[in-house]
Design a protein around this motif. Structure first.
Motif, PDB file in Angstrom:
ATOM      1  N   TYR A 115       0.826  -1.214   0.000  1.00 53.24           N
ATOM      2  CA  TYR A 115       0.000   0.000   0.000  1.00 53.24           C
ATOM      3  C   TYR A 115       0.860   1.265   0.000  1.00 53.24           C
ATOM      4  CZ  TYR A 115      -3.035   3.595   2.112  1.00 53.24           C
ATOM      5  OH  TYR A 115      -3.713   4.755   2.396  1.00 53.24           O
ATOM      6  N   CYS A 116       1.886   1.274   0.813  1.00 49.35           N
ATOM      7  CA  CYS A 116       2.724   2.474   0.942  1.00 49.35           C
ATOM      8  C   CYS A 116       3.717   2.618  -0.208  1.00 49.35           C
ATOM      9  CB  CYS A 116       3.482   2.444   2.278  1.00 49.35           C
ATOM     10  SG  CYS A 116       2.407   2.501   3.712  1.00 49.35           S
ATOM     11  N   VAL A 117       4.311   1.509  -0.620  1.00 49.07           N
ATOM     12  CA  VAL A 117       5.291   1.564  -1.720  1.00 49.07           C
ATOM     13  C   VAL A 117       4.505   1.520  -3.026  1.00 49.07           C
ATOM     14  CG1 VAL A 117       7.253   0.438  -2.801  1.00 49.07           C
ATOM     15  CG2 VAL A 117       7.034   0.429  -0.304  1.00 49.07           C
ATOM     16  N   GLY A 118       4.317   2.669  -3.628  1.00 54.17           N
ATOM     17  CA  GLY A 118       3.515   2.771  -4.840  1.00 54.17           C
ATOM     18  C   GLY A 118       4.225   3.527  -5.941  1.00 54.17           C
ATOM     19  N   LEU A 119       3.422   4.067  -6.848  1.00 53.83           N
ATOM     20  CA  LEU A 119       3.977   4.758  -8.005  1.00 53.83           C
ATOM     21  C   LEU A 119       4.775   5.999  -7.606  1.00 53.83           C
ATOM     22  CD1 LEU A 119       0.860   4.492 -10.349  1.00 53.83           C
ATOM     23  CD2 LEU A 119       2.930   3.101 -10.413  1.00 53.83           C
ATOM     24  N   GLY A 120       4.339   6.654  -6.514  1.00 57.25           N
ATOM     25  CA  GLY A 120       5.032   7.866  -6.080  1.00 57.25           C
ATOM     26  C   GLY A 120       6.481   7.633  -5.700  1.00 57.25           C
ATOM     27  N   ASN A 121       6.805   6.436  -5.200  1.00 62.38           N
ATOM     28  CA  ASN A 121       8.199   6.123  -4.856  1.00 62.38           C
ATOM     29  C   ASN A 121       9.085   6.131  -6.084  1.00 62.38           C
ATOM     30  OD1 ASN A 121       6.316   4.692  -2.862  1.00 62.38           O
ATOM     31  ND2 ASN A 121       8.251   4.626  -1.781  1.00 62.38           N
ATOM     32  N   VAL A 122       8.519   5.791  -7.246  1.00 61.64           N
ATOM     33  CA  VAL A 122       9.308   5.699  -8.481  1.00 61.64           C
ATOM     34  C   VAL A 122       9.319   7.012  -9.241  1.00 61.64           C
ATOM     35  CG1 VAL A 122       9.492   4.542 -10.727  1.00 61.64           C
ATOM     36  CG2 VAL A 122       8.905   3.228  -8.678  1.00 61.64           C
ATOM     37  N   TRP A 123       8.157   7.662  -9.356  1.00 59.51           N
ATOM     38  CA  TRP A 123       8.140   8.823 -10.244  1.00 59.51           C
ATOM     39  C   TRP A 123       8.058  10.175  -9.544  1.00 59.51           C
ATOM     40  CZ3 TRP A 123       2.995   7.328 -13.112  1.00 59.51           C
ATOM     41  CH2 TRP A 123       1.899   7.749 -12.393  1.00 59.51           C
ATOM     42  N   ARG A 124       7.951  10.184  -8.194  1.00 57.19           N
ATOM     43  CA  ARG A 124       7.918  11.478  -7.511  1.00 57.19           C
ATOM     44  C   ARG A 124       9.139  11.714  -6.635  1.00 57.19           C
ATOM     45  NH1 ARG A 124       1.796  12.013  -6.942  1.00 57.19           N
ATOM     46  NH2 ARG A 124       1.352  13.158  -8.839  1.00 57.19           N
ATOM     47  N   PHE A 125       9.508  10.714  -5.811  1.00 61.15           N
ATOM     48  CA  PHE A 125      10.600  10.943  -4.864  1.00 61.15           C
ATOM     49  C   PHE A 125      11.918  11.298  -5.553  1.00 61.15           C
ATOM     50  CE2 PHE A 125      14.344   9.484  -2.600  1.00 61.15           C
ATOM     51  CZ  PHE A 125      14.225  10.172  -1.401  1.00 61.15           C
ATOM     52  N   PRO A 126      12.384  10.541  -6.565  1.00 61.18           N
ATOM     53  CA  PRO A 126      13.681  10.886  -7.171  1.00 61.18           C
ATOM     54  C   PRO A 126      13.713  12.312  -7.723  1.00 61.18           C
ATOM     55  CG  PRO A 126      12.982   8.695  -7.867  1.00 61.18           C
ATOM     56  CD  PRO A 126      11.819   9.312  -7.165  1.00 61.18           C
ATOM     57  N   TYR A 127      12.628  12.734  -8.366  1.00 55.82           N
ATOM     58  CA  TYR A 127      12.590  14.081  -8.935  1.00 55.82           C
ATOM     59  C   TYR A 127      12.565  15.130  -7.829  1.00 55.82           C
ATOM     60  CZ  TYR A 127      11.123  17.923 -11.986  1.00 55.82           C
ATOM     61  OH  TYR A 127      11.061  19.109 -12.679  1.00 55.82           O
ATOM     62  N   ARG A 128      11.778  14.871  -6.773  1.00 52.85           N
ATOM     63  CA  ARG A 128      11.727  15.818  -5.647  1.00 52.85           C
ATOM     64  C   ARG A 128      13.092  15.942  -4.991  1.00 52.85           C
ATOM     65  NH1 ARG A 128       5.940  14.809  -3.250  1.00 52.85           N
ATOM     66  NH2 ARG A 128       4.997  16.842  -3.642  1.00 52.85           N
ATOM     67  N   ALA A 129      13.810  14.813  -4.900  1.00 54.35           N
ATOM     68  CA  ALA A 129      15.120  14.830  -4.244  1.00 54.35           C
ATOM     69  C   ALA A 129      16.097  15.694  -5.026  1.00 54.35           C
ATOM     70  CB  ALA A 129      15.656  13.406  -4.107  1.00 54.35           C
ATOM     71  N   TYR A 130      16.205  15.481  -6.349  1.00 58.00           N
ATOM     72  CA  TYR A 130      17.237  16.210  -7.096  1.00 58.00           C
ATOM     73  C   TYR A 130      16.903  17.689  -7.264  1.00 58.00           C
ATOM     74  CZ  TYR A 130      15.842  17.403 -11.936  1.00 58.00           C
ATOM     75  OH  TYR A 130      15.301  17.991 -13.045  1.00 58.00           O
ATOM     76  N   THR A 131      15.597  18.058  -7.238  1.00 53.15           N
ATOM     77  CA  THR A 131      15.238  19.475  -7.361  1.00 53.15           C
ATOM     78  C   THR A 131      15.296  20.210  -6.024  1.00 53.15           C
ATOM     79  OG1 THR A 131      12.892  18.890  -7.139  1.00 53.15           O
ATOM     80  CG2 THR A 131      13.759  19.165  -9.374  1.00 53.15           C
ATOM     81  N   ASN A 132      15.487  19.480  -4.934  1.00 54.51           N
ATOM     82  CA  ASN A 132      15.491  20.110  -3.608  1.00 54.51           C
ATOM     83  C   ASN A 132      16.768  19.825  -2.830  1.00 54.51           C
ATOM     84  OD1 ASN A 132      12.644  21.365  -3.137  1.00 54.51           O
ATOM     85  ND2 ASN A 132      12.217  19.363  -4.029  1.00 54.51           N
ATOM     86  N   GLY A 133      17.874  19.822  -3.518  1.00 56.98           N
ATOM     87  CA  GLY A 133      19.154  19.721  -2.830  1.00 56.98           C
ATOM     88  C   GLY A 133      19.844  18.387  -2.920  1.00 56.98           C
ATOM     89  N   GLY A 134      19.350  17.459  -3.749  1.00 59.98           N
ATOM     90  CA  GLY A 134      20.022  16.169  -3.911  1.00 59.98           C
ATOM     91  C   GLY A 134      20.090  15.404  -2.598  1.00 59.98           C
ATOM     92  N   GLY A 135      21.302  14.995  -2.242  1.00 62.75           N
ATOM     93  CA  GLY A 135      21.499  14.237  -1.011  1.00 62.75           C
ATOM     94  C   GLY A 135      21.100  15.012   0.228  1.00 62.75           C
ATOM     95  N   ALA A 136      21.180  16.358   0.181  1.00 61.35           N
ATOM     96  CA  ALA A 136      20.794  17.182   1.324  1.00 61.35           C
ATOM     97  C   ALA A 136      19.298  17.048   1.625  1.00 61.35           C
ATOM     98  CB  ALA A 136      21.143  18.647   1.063  1.00 61.35           C
ATOM     99  N   PHE A 137      18.517  16.663   0.618  1.00 56.74           N
ATOM    100  CA  PHE A 137      17.072  16.495   0.804  1.00 56.74           C
ATOM    101  C   PHE A 137      16.760  15.389   1.804  1.00 56.74           C
ATOM    102  CE2 PHE A 137      12.993  14.550  -0.593  1.00 56.74           C
ATOM    103  CZ  PHE A 137      12.161  15.647  -0.406  1.00 56.74           C
ATOM    104  N   LEU A 138      17.691  14.442   1.969  1.00 55.55           N
ATOM    105  CA  LEU A 138      17.453  13.335   2.894  1.00 55.55           C
ATOM    106  C   LEU A 138      17.381  13.797   4.347  1.00 55.55           C
ATOM    107  CD1 LEU A 138      19.761  10.570   1.353  1.00 55.55           C
ATOM    108  CD2 LEU A 138      17.307  10.923   1.004  1.00 55.55           C
ATOM    109  N   VAL A 139      17.999  14.941   4.657  1.00 61.04           N
ATOM    110  CA  VAL A 139      17.958  15.463   6.033  1.00 61.04           C
ATOM    111  C   VAL A 139      16.529  15.845   6.422  1.00 61.04           C
ATOM    112  CG1 VAL A 139      18.776  17.265   7.607  1.00 61.04           C
ATOM    113  CG2 VAL A 139      20.366  16.220   5.953  1.00 61.04           C
TER     114      VAL A 139
END
Length: 636
Positions: free
Chosen positions: A53-77
């Motif tokens: 239920y939790c691991v869905g399409l958003g994990n593939v097509w939203r998280f990676p893009y959100r991460a790189y547009t919001n500071g890359g590795g710094a987004f993990l903080v």
């Protein structure tokens, strides 16, 4: 009377009553489940269903893009910080509500009938999301079938749907590698295949004139609903077995795509682009809001799916452990998906001789345009394309199972005597109704309606529902009482971390998200198309309707009571008489003999007969009863 019951529970007479498990013979081992309601057939069913239920399409097509547009590795903080503040506490709260009561999103509001409108709002939101989410699964099925060929149909220009702007985006090589490719005023074959063939969007003039139904999409949508119906046919007994495949197989495919991706030339370029930390982004409030939004929507809190799944657990299932397994597993999966996606995008950018940011997209643009285009550059491209879309199919189906099970469970729990015996027929009627409502999404302009539903159906309305739930449980029902319920169920009370988050941190963060989403409101758009004002108004009303159901539910609850307005509010906010564990043997202390049709005030004896002795949970029940008695004595 309560003191007599408490004294009886402190001194159980064990020798004459106990039966060892071997003496019980063919005793019904399912007696710990809610009668006639169904249950998981194993503990892994629940855990895998939550993961799926939790691991869905958003994990593939939203998280990676959100991460790189919001500071890359710094987004993990901020991502992991928001997971700790919002994700884990709210996830545990929803699971606890469902497991303690064994009730769906509507009936669970016996905890405080004044807020039953929040349950109705949940159903409205999850219903709207289920309609368009299955359309996305239909698109995936379309591409899945299209991959069953020796040459992918979006590989070349020259097809009837291509225009003069179509250019095969393949970089030419010289001795030093790829020559830069001028992509200005050109369109890739995969983009035209998606927009002009799959959607046939050129046949629509906008959201007000959707055009004709695309019968191939109509049939794919029908197939998607048939698959969903067959998998939830017997409720959690059938879907709980399907998830053994749909929740685990995506990880195998993701691992294959990851290994293939990192072995491609230029892969490291994409991974660097994905994870290179830019810590100055952390000074921006937008990054923290984006991290909270990703956590909020990725875990599926507030949709009722978690509450529904937990309601089919045994009373003492260790959901505390399951909470950390699912939430942390979801976060790790998102990060791994980013490696799989950006390693291929890095290879693609090297082949085309363009920067990674020119090929990186999010949402449907990544799934149906960019990644399919990248697949055409690989050897055995149909094989990798089929694997990718099969992974998206299994990821999407798990979430869709939860959406439908939430609706069916909520309504059947409200009308158990009428609907539970006919649950299969009722599930079928729900699927047929949603299929018919979703037909507008199969038209030539259906993508405009899908974007509108995606932008507004679960936006600020969902945040209002979760804030209301959190405040109703902790402030109205009471944090002490809720923690005591968890103590009775799990054998320990939630610590300071959970209490602080439930009382202050989680509601405050969600309120900040709500204010930010209103202040930074942007009208919907799809590509260069701007939605007309009436469509924007329709979307806003869609979001407001779920919010308005909460005060409407309050009005109904107050009108059902008697007395002055204040007296009515007090009576409507108190738990219903039959609130508590669904089975009599789990009801101790304040819950003893409050269940309708209850015959015995001695649930501990039932436990002793079943388990062959006093377990840690019975000791917990005695301890909870002693606490209640001491509180009552101190108040006298």
């Amino acid at each position: 009377m309560k003191k007599l019951q408490a004294a009886h529970l402190r001194k159980p007479v064990t020798p004459d009553l106990l039966m060892t498990p071997s003496d019980q013979g063919d005793v019904d081992l399912d007696m710990d489940f809610a009668a006639d309601r169904g249950n998981w057939t194993g503990k892994l069913d629940f855990l895998l269903s939550c993961i799926g239920y939790c691991v869905g399409l958003g994990n593939v097509w939203r998280f990676p893009y959100r991460a790189y547009t919001n500071g890359g590795g710094a987004f993990l903080v901020p991502y992991f910080l928001m997971l700790a503040i919002c994700g884990i506490p709210l996830f545990f709260l929803e699971l606890s509500l469902g497991q303690f009561s064994s009730l769906g999103p509507l009936a669970v509001w016996k905890i405080s009938p004044l807020f039953k409108g929040a349950g109705a709002a949940m159903l409205l939101i999850v219903g709207l999301v289920a309609i368009y989410y299955n359309m996305i699964i239909a698109y995936v099925l379309f591409y899945l079938f299209a991959s069953l060929t020796s040459n992918l149909p979006w590989e070349h220009c020259g097809n009837w749907w291509n225009t003069d702007l179509c250019l095969e985006h393949r970089g030419s090589k010289d001795g030093n590698g790829a020559l830069p490719l001028n992509l200005t005023n050109t369109v890739s074959p995969s983009e035209e295949y998606w927009s002009r063939y799959v959607l046939h969007i050129q046949g629509s003039r906008g959201i007000g004139s959707p055009g004709a139904i695309r019968w191939n999409l109509c049939l794919c949508l029908l197939l998607a609903w048939v698959i969903v119906f067959l998998c939830i046919l017997k409720g959690v007994k059938s879907s709980g077995k399907v998830v053994y495949f749909t929740a685990t197989f995506p990880y195998l495919i993701l691992l294959m795509l990851l290994v293939r991706g990192v072995t491609l030339p230029g892969a490291w370029k994409g991974i660097q682009f994905y994870l290179t930390p830019e810590f100055h982004h952390l000074l921006s409030s937008k990054v923290w809001i984006e991290a909270a939004l990703q956590i909020f929507y990725s875990l599926g809190v507030g949709f009722g799916g978690l509450l529904t799944f937990a309601s089919y657990n045994t009373f003492h299932q260790n959901i505390y452990r399951d909470t950390f397994i699912v939430t942390l597993g979801n976060a790790i999966t998102s990060i791994l998906a980013g490696f799989a996606i950006f390693s291929v995008l890095g290879y693609m950018s090297q082949e085309l001789g363009v920067p990674v940011d020119q090929v990186a997209k999010a949402g449907p643009g990544l799934a149906f345009v960019v990644y399919p285009q990248a697949m055409t550059m690989l050897p055995l491209s149909p094989f990798w394309s089929f694997l990718f879309f099969f992974m998206l199919l299994t990821l999407g189906l798990d979430s869709q199972f939860a959406f439908l099970e939430t609706i069916v469970t909520a309504v059947t729990d409200e009308f158990p005597y009428y609907l539970r015996p006919k649950k299969v027929v009722f599930s079928g009627l729900i699927c047929v109704a949603m299929y018919l409502l979703g037909l507008v999404l199969t038209t030539e302009g259906g993508m405009y309606w899908l974007v509108l539903l995606d932008d507004y159906s679960a936006s600020f309305g969902l945040m209002v529902v979760v804030i209301t739930t959190c405040l109703a449980v902790t402030r109205v029902y009471g944090i002490q009482r809720f923690c005591r319920d968890i103590h009775m169920m799990l054998g320990f009370k939630p610590g300071l971390y959970f209490r602080a988050c439930w009382l202050f941190l989680s509601p405050a963060t969600l309120l900040a998200l709500l204010v930010y989403s209103i202040v930074k409101y942007q009208p919907s758009e799809y590509g260069s198309y701007r939605f007309p004002p009436w469509a924007e108004l329709l979307g806003i009303l869609m979001g407001l309707l779920s919010c308005l159901l909460i005060p409407a539910g309050m009005l109904v609850a107050v009108l059902r009571e008697e007395g002055s307005l204040w007296e009515r509010l007090q009576q409507a906010s108190r738990p219903a008489m039959d609130w508590g564990p669904s089975l009599e043997e789990n009801r101790t202390g304040m819950y003893v003999a409050t269940l309708a049709g209850s015959q015995s005030p001695k649930p501990l004896m039932v436990h002793m007969r079943k388990y062959g002795g006093i377990t840690s949970f019975e000791n917990t029940a005695i301890e909870v009863d002693r606490e209640i008695a001491e509180e009552e004595e101190s108040m006298m």
